[in-house]
Design a protein around this motif. Structure first.
Motif, PDB file in Angstrom:
ATOM      1  N   VAL A  10       0.866  -1.172   0.000  1.00  0.00           N
ATOM      2  CA  VAL A  10       0.000   0.000   0.000  1.00  0.00           C
ATOM      3  C   VAL A  10       0.904   1.223   0.000  1.00  0.00           C
ATOM      4  O   VAL A  10       1.676   1.436   0.939  1.00  0.00           O
ATOM      5  N   LEU A  11       0.807   2.015  -1.059  1.00  0.00           N
ATOM      6  CA  LEU A  11       1.622   3.210  -1.201  1.00  0.00           C
ATOM      7  C   LEU A  11       0.770   4.453  -0.979  1.00  0.00           C
ATOM      8  O   LEU A  11      -0.436   4.451  -1.213  1.00  0.00           O
ATOM      9  N   LYS A  18      -2.169   5.005   5.144  1.00  0.00           N
ATOM     10  CA  LYS A  18      -1.655   3.683   4.761  1.00  0.00           C
ATOM     11  C   LYS A  18      -1.775   2.681   5.903  1.00  0.00           C
ATOM     12  O   LYS A  18      -2.199   1.543   5.696  1.00  0.00           O
ATOM     13  N   GLY A  19      -1.373   3.097   7.095  1.00  0.00           N
ATOM     14  CA  GLY A  19      -1.402   2.183   8.235  1.00  0.00           C
ATOM     15  C   GLY A  19      -2.802   1.704   8.545  1.00  0.00           C
ATOM     16  O   GLY A  19      -3.024   0.516   8.804  1.00  0.00           O
ATOM     17  N   THR A  20      -3.779   2.615   8.511  1.00  0.00           N
ATOM     18  CA  THR A  20      -5.164   2.254   8.786  1.00  0.00           C
ATOM     19  C   THR A  20      -5.694   1.280   7.750  1.00  0.00           C
ATOM     20  O   THR A  20      -6.333   0.270   8.085  1.00  0.00           O
ATOM     21  N   LEU A  89       2.722  -5.034   2.826  1.00  0.00           N
ATOM     22  CA  LEU A  89       3.733  -4.054   3.227  1.00  0.00           C
ATOM     23  C   LEU A  89       3.169  -2.643   3.072  1.00  0.00           C
ATOM     24  O   LEU A  89       2.775  -2.251   1.976  1.00  0.00           O
ATOM     25  N   PRO A  90       3.141  -1.850   4.146  1.00  0.00           N
ATOM     26  CA  PRO A  90       2.657  -0.473   4.040  1.00  0.00           C
ATOM     27  C   PRO A  90       3.788   0.509   3.760  1.00  0.00           C
ATOM     28  O   PRO A  90       4.813   0.510   4.441  1.00  0.00           O
ATOM     29  N   GLY A  91       3.626   1.340   2.736  1.00  0.00           N
ATOM     30  CA  GLY A  91       4.570   2.426   2.488  1.00  0.00           C
ATOM     31  C   GLY A  91       5.920   2.004   1.977  1.00  0.00           C
ATOM     32  O   GLY A  91       6.890   2.764   2.056  1.00  0.00           O
ATOM     33  N   PHE A  92       6.011   0.811   1.437  1.00  0.00           N
ATOM     34  CA  PHE A  92       7.286   0.322   0.905  1.00  0.00           C
ATOM     35  C   PHE A  92       6.996  -0.469  -0.351  1.00  0.00           C
ATOM     36  O   PHE A  92       6.035  -1.230  -0.378  1.00  0.00           O
ATOM     37  N   SER A 113      -2.448   2.317  -4.355  1.00  0.00           N
ATOM     38  CA  SER A 113      -1.916   3.668  -4.212  1.00  0.00           C
ATOM     39  C   SER A 113      -3.019   4.597  -3.723  1.00  0.00           C
ATOM     40  O   SER A 113      -4.099   4.659  -4.323  1.00  0.00           O
ATOM     41  N   LEU A 114      -2.757   5.291  -2.619  1.00  0.00           N
ATOM     42  CA  LEU A 114      -3.731   6.225  -2.042  1.00  0.00           C
ATOM     43  C   LEU A 114      -3.398   7.647  -2.475  1.00  0.00           C
ATOM     44  O   LEU A 114      -2.296   8.136  -2.218  1.00  0.00           O
TER      45      LEU A 114
END
Length: 225
Positions: A10-11, A18-20, A89-92, A113-114
């Motif tokens: 999740v980017l 992203k975490g949520t 994987l969040p943000g990576f 992608s958010l």
């Protein structure tokens, strides 16, 4: 437990939720949520392998590589439950170099992608305070602590990160945009990128849930979640 293999990331820019989103995906679909931030805090605090990798300000890829290796090792209980690796994987990856290096560890099935408006991100980040030891995040506008300035669970003081201060947010978002553009283009060219736009995670989530439901059976319905 996920009954079908799925490896996803999740980017999104800082403050995009992203975490949520990752936590909701993990609960709803039984995926292993591999948070590099939590892994680092645990390892750095204990002087473990990630601590040695990160001394001197090294890139975060070694820790993610170590984390993935740990969760896919023959002795790992996670592998027994999710074999081969079903993970989130969040943000990576954050850069094109990290994306290409990640190819050497696993093949991604899905990239989310958010896309959140700049003004929304600026407001979220400027109102964000964290509990340093655990990484718990509070937002003074919509998720404040029970008692102002202290963590709900420990009662320890909350802090505002230097890069969450209003004067630092704009530069931080520009840096993310420049670094993320080639990563997003890479995954778009592979046909695995799915973008979601909006200002509220609760409104974006149903679309993310629908997408994931077409790829892997949920363990919780959207209503149950």
């Amino acid at each position: 437990m996920a009954s079908k293999l799925l490896r996803a990331v999740v980017l999104g820019p800082p403050g995009s939720g992203k975490g949520t989103v990752c936590e909701r995906i993990a609960r709803s679909f039984g995926l292993q949520h591999l948070s590099s931030g939590q892994f680092l805090r645990a390892s750095l605090g204990g002087g473990g392998a990630a601590h040695r990798l990160f001394q001197g300000g090294q890139d975060c890829f070694p820790a993610v590589s170590l984390m993935l290796s740990t969760h896919t090792s023959s002795s790992s209980p996670v592998r027994a439950q999710h074999s081969p690796l079903s993970a989130l994987l969040p943000g990576f990856p954050r850069t094109l170099g990290q994306a290409k290096a990640l190819d050497g560890i696993c093949e991604l099935d899905l990239v989310i992608s958010l896309n959140i408006p700049f003004e929304t991100l600026k407001d979220r980040l400027s109102a964000r305070w964290v509990h340093p030891a655990s990484g718990r995040v509070y937002n003074m506008d919509f998720n404040p602590p029970h008692t102002q300035g202290v963590d709900d669970l420990t009662g320890e003081p909350l802090v505002q990160r230097e890069d969450d201060r209003p004067e630092a947010v704009a530069a931080r978002l520009r840096k993310y945009k420049d670094a993320a553009k080639p990563v997003i283009e890479l995954y778009k060219s592979r046909g695995i990128l799915h973008s979601f736009s909006g200002t509220e995670t609760n409104k974006i989530w149903p679309y993310v849930y629908t997408l994931l439901s077409s790829k892997i059976p949920p363990v919780l319905s959207d209503e149950e979640h």
